[in-house]
Design a protein around this motif. Structure first.
Motif, mmCIF file in Angstrom:
data_model
loop_
_atom_site.group_PDB
_atom_site.id
_atom_site.type_symbol
_atom_site.label_atom_id
_atom_site.label_comp_id
_atom_site.label_asym_id
_atom_site.label_seq_id
_atom_site.Cartn_x
_atom_site.Cartn_y
_atom_site.Cartn_z
ATOM 1 N N GLY A 266 -0.912 19.757 72.140
ATOM 2 C CA GLY A 266 -0.609 20.879 73.020
ATOM 3 C C GLY A 266 -1.790 21.296 73.871
ATOM 4 O O GLY A 266 -1.630 21.951 74.901
ATOM 5 N N ILE A 267 -2.989 20.925 73.484
ATOM 6 C CA ILE A 267 -4.190 21.229 74.267
ATOM 7 C C ILE A 267 -4.593 20.015 75.099
ATOM 8 O O ILE A 267 -4.965 20.144 76.263
ATOM 9 C CB ILE A 267 -5.350 21.652 73.334
ATOM 10 N N MET B 236 0.970 19.574 66.873
ATOM 11 C CA MET B 236 1.317 20.253 68.118
ATOM 12 C C MET B 236 0.085 20.874 68.762
ATOM 13 O O MET B 236 -0.085 20.828 69.977
ATOM 14 C CB MET B 236 2.375 21.332 67.873
ATOM 15 N N ARG B 237 -0.800 21.465 67.945
ATOM 16 C CA ARG B 237 -2.024 22.053 68.494
ATOM 17 C C ARG B 237 -2.885 20.984 69.149
ATOM 18 O O ARG B 237 -3.449 21.192 70.212
ATOM 19 C CB ARG B 237 -2.820 22.754 67.397
ATOM 20 N N ARG B 238 -2.993 19.835 68.480
ATOM 21 C CA ARG B 238 -3.830 18.754 68.994
ATOM 22 C C ARG B 238 -3.301 18.269 70.338
ATOM 23 O O ARG B 238 -4.044 18.168 71.314
ATOM 24 C CB ARG B 238 -3.852 17.599 68.001
ATOM 25 N N GLU C 238 3.007 22.755 58.306
ATOM 26 C CA GLU C 238 1.587 22.836 58.642
ATOM 27 C C GLU C 238 1.110 21.565 59.338
ATOM 28 O O GLU C 238 0.361 21.626 60.305
ATOM 29 C CB GLU C 238 0.770 23.084 57.363
ATOM 30 N N LYS D 123 2.417 21.645 62.888
ATOM 31 C CA LYS D 123 1.687 22.608 63.714
ATOM 32 C C LYS D 123 0.341 22.051 64.150
ATOM 33 O O LYS D 123 -0.078 22.222 65.289
ATOM 34 C CB LYS D 123 1.481 23.913 62.944
ATOM 35 N N LYS D 124 -0.360 21.365 63.223
ATOM 36 C CA LYS D 124 -1.649 20.769 63.576
ATOM 37 C C LYS D 124 -1.478 19.714 64.661
ATOM 38 O O LYS D 124 -2.275 19.628 65.598
ATOM 39 C CB LYS D 124 -2.301 20.139 62.340
#
Length: 108
Positions: free
Chosen positions: A86-87, A82-84, A76, A79-80
């Motif tokens: 990744g955008i 990568m999201r941060r 988790e 993933k957080k």
């Protein structure tokens, strides 16, 4: 399984599982397993520094559930992250490209 691809934590878990398997094969109870690979590290510095021992040990199912929960939490966090990124990173690239496109015709 190649040891050089394992993280330090994973290598420690594999070593612990191998020690448990050896002890089971030898017929020794699992509760008597050593806590460290180095025997000198297993001895406490002072009797008062040793934490109190629990009467009940963790079962295999409880240990597996704990490990799965730890892995879930680690996944988790990844993933957080990568999201941060990744955008933000592709967004920055698009902005730089748009600025370059807007500025390119003015040079001629």
């Amino acid at each position: 399984m190649e040891d050089r691809k394992l993280s330090k934590r994973e290598a420690e878990l594999v070593a612990q599982a191998r020690r448990e398997a050896k002890m089971r094969k030898a017929g020794m109870p699992i509760t008597a397993q050593p806590t460290a690979v180095n025997p000198a590290a297993a001895r406490p510095a002072a009797p008062a520094a040793q934490p109190p021992q629990e009467a009940r040990t963790e079962t295999s199912a409880e240990r597996l559930a704990r490990l799965m929960a730890e892995e879930r939490a680690e996944t988790e966090r990844r993933k957080k992250k990568m999201r941060r990124y990744g955008i933000a990173i592709p967004g920055a690239i698009i902005v730089l490209f748009a600025l370059w496109v807007m500025r390119a015709p003015r040079r001629r």
